[in-house]
Design an enzyme around this catalytic site. Structure first.
Site, PDB file in Angstrom:
ATOM      1  N   ARG A   1      11.207   3.985   3.538  1.00  0.00           N
ATOM      2  CA  ARG A   1      10.804   3.052   4.603  1.00  0.00           C
ATOM      3  C   ARG A   1      12.020   2.236   4.986  1.00  0.00           C
ATOM      4  O   ARG A   1      12.771   1.784   4.122  1.00  0.00           O
ATOM      5  CB  ARG A   1       9.698   2.119   4.102  1.00  0.00           C
ATOM      6  CG  ARG A   1       9.462   0.959   5.048  1.00  0.00           C
ATOM      7  CD  ARG A   1       8.234   0.183   4.716  1.00  0.00           C
ATOM      8  NE  ARG A   1       7.038   0.940   5.041  1.00  0.00           N
ATOM      9  CZ  ARG A   1       5.807   0.425   5.027  1.00  0.00           C
ATOM     10  NH1 ARG A   1       5.632  -0.844   4.703  1.00  0.00           N
ATOM     11  NH2 ARG A   1       4.763   1.160   5.332  1.00  0.00           N
TER      12      ARG A   1
ATOM     13  N   ARG B   1       0.793  -1.213   0.000  1.00  0.00           N
ATOM     14  CA  ARG B   1       0.000   0.000   0.000  1.00  0.00           C
ATOM     15  C   ARG B   1       0.824   1.261   0.000  1.00  0.00           C
ATOM     16  O   ARG B   1       0.646   2.127  -0.833  1.00  0.00           O
ATOM     17  CB  ARG B   1      -0.854   0.057   1.278  1.00  0.00           C
ATOM     18  CG  ARG B   1      -2.305  -0.063   1.111  1.00  0.00           C
ATOM     19  CD  ARG B   1      -2.846  -0.650   2.384  1.00  0.00           C
ATOM     20  NE  ARG B   1      -2.003  -1.776   2.763  1.00  0.00           N
ATOM     21  CZ  ARG B   1      -2.132  -2.981   2.245  1.00  0.00           C
ATOM     22  NH1 ARG B   1      -3.057  -3.230   1.373  1.00  0.00           N
ATOM     23  NH2 ARG B   1      -1.323  -3.958   2.599  1.00  0.00           N
ATOM     24  N   THR B   2       1.722   1.372   0.965  1.00  0.00           N
ATOM     25  CA  THR B   2       2.373   2.666   1.138  1.00  0.00           C
ATOM     26  C   THR B   2       3.177   3.028  -0.111  1.00  0.00           C
ATOM     27  O   THR B   2       3.081   4.136  -0.625  1.00  0.00           O
ATOM     28  CB  THR B   2       3.258   2.646   2.400  1.00  0.00           C
ATOM     29  OG1 THR B   2       2.441   2.230   3.487  1.00  0.00           O
ATOM     30  CG2 THR B   2       3.833   4.006   2.703  1.00  0.00           C
TER      31      THR B   2
ATOM     32  N   HIS C   1       4.855   6.174  11.600  1.00  0.00           N
ATOM     33  CA  HIS C   1       4.389   5.990  10.218  1.00  0.00           C
ATOM     34  C   HIS C   1       3.474   7.180   9.906  1.00  0.00           C
ATOM     35  O   HIS C   1       2.255   7.044   9.829  1.00  0.00           O
ATOM     36  CB  HIS C   1       3.639   4.659  10.113  1.00  0.00           C
ATOM     37  CG  HIS C   1       3.357   4.203   8.721  1.00  0.00           C
ATOM     38  ND1 HIS C   1       3.445   5.040   7.623  1.00  0.00           N
ATOM     39  CD2 HIS C   1       2.990   2.993   8.241  1.00  0.00           C
ATOM     40  CE1 HIS C   1       3.126   4.356   6.525  1.00  0.00           C
ATOM     41  NE2 HIS C   1       2.858   3.105   6.876  1.00  0.00           N
TER      42      HIS C   1
END
Ligand code: NCD
Length: 305
Positions: free
Chosen positions: A101, A51-52, A129
């Protein structure tokens, strides 16, 4: 130049502006279709993500920009021993903005300190996050019309879940928020968070059973047990299915309670809940794209009229 490491890097007022921009983007996508023409986003992901990373990439493509990057440390020079500081100095020559990330807490902050382009923390270990939090706040604001006066239950892995840590951090700045932490003893929210809540006089409860508190909640934020952060597999196996939200538990909840989840889901929400109108976790993914578009524009200081 600004980076985003923690949701608190933006004031409440700046967040409001960011959310207003995200709402305008949602309504007028065409207006923003070329806003980032000629700009590049680098996604540097040293840890798995669906997703991210794709949400960032989709956000930049929606803005007419392009994307470069890597999606695991093994395919980057980190596998040859390159430091994050060197990598970001190199990336700064290729791209205009970077989403990073990393499994190590603080790594994106080290990168930001050496970077000549804005760096966005896309998740650092069990720490923070912030863009998931922006997503969560925009979802709450859009679906309920406010970011104040509600009781939110956070359930699951509250020890290692960085989305939980960032969300609590951000919500304490709004009026009338009460937290209910639902977790097994081993996965309780860290002391530094409960200490901060005590200091600010923000009400919270810690419970083990989900059923007992269901009727009180305006939001239930479910989380996955973070297998990759456990030291041994045995503990993970013992705790992984501690909570399973199903239809029977949903019956105990308010008619307008909303269920959020940063995803990926494993077993903690039964698929039978997906059709319940109160299940908001897939809508949340869509809000994530709008808010990341707004964030990219804001950090690149691009205005669209
Ligand atoms: C979360 C994460 O990576 O921390 N996922 C996400 O970014 N949406 C939650 C998780 O992995 O469980």
């Amino acid at each position: 130049m600004r980076h985003l490491m923690n949701p608190l890097d933006f004031t409440v007022q700046e967040l409001d502006q960011l959310f207003d921009l995200a709402v305008d983007i949602e309504k007028n996508m065409d207006k923003y279709a070329h806003a980032c023409a000629g700009k590049k986003l680098a996604t540097c992901f040293y840890e798995p993500s669906t997703r991210t990373r794709l949400s960032f990439e989709s956000a930049m493509l929606n803005l007419g920009g392009s994307v470069i990057g890597f999606s695991d440390a093994g395919s980057s020079s980190a596998s040859k021993g390159e430091s994050v500081s060197d990598t970001i100095r190199v990336i700064s020559c290729f791209a205009d903005i970077c989403a990073m990330r990393h499994p190590k807490e603080g790594a994106p902050m080290v990168a930001a300190s050496r970077s000549s382009i804005p760096v966005i923390n896309a998740g650092d270990g069990g720490h923070q996050h912030p863009t998931q939090t922006l997503t969560d706040l925009l979802t709450i604001r859009s679906l309920k019309g406010r970011l104040s006066n509600f009781t939110i239950g956070l359930c699951g892995d509250l020890k290692f879940g960085r989305t939980v840590h960032s969300l609590i951090n951000a919500l304490v700045r709004y009026e009338g928020i009460k937290f209910i932490f639902i977790s097994p003893e081993e996965l309780k929210v860290p002391d530094y968070i409960t200490d901060m809540l005590k200091e600010k006089n923000i009400p919270y409860e810690e419970v083990i059973r989900l059923e007992s508190i269901m009727p009180q909640l305006d939001f239930l934020y479910m989380t996955r047990v973070q297998r990759e952060r456990f030291f041994n597999e045995e503990d993970y196996v013992r705790l992984k299915d501690f909570y399973i939200l199903d239809k029977a538990k949903m019956e105990l909840a308010k008619k307008d309670m909303l269920v959020l989840h940063p995803l990926p889901r494993v077993n903690e929400i039964s698929v039978e809940v997906d059709d319940d109108p109160r299940a908001a976790y897939f809508k949340q993914v869509q809000y994530g794209v709008y808010v990341r578009m707004a964030l990219i524009l804001t950090l690149l200081n691009i205005k669209v009229y």
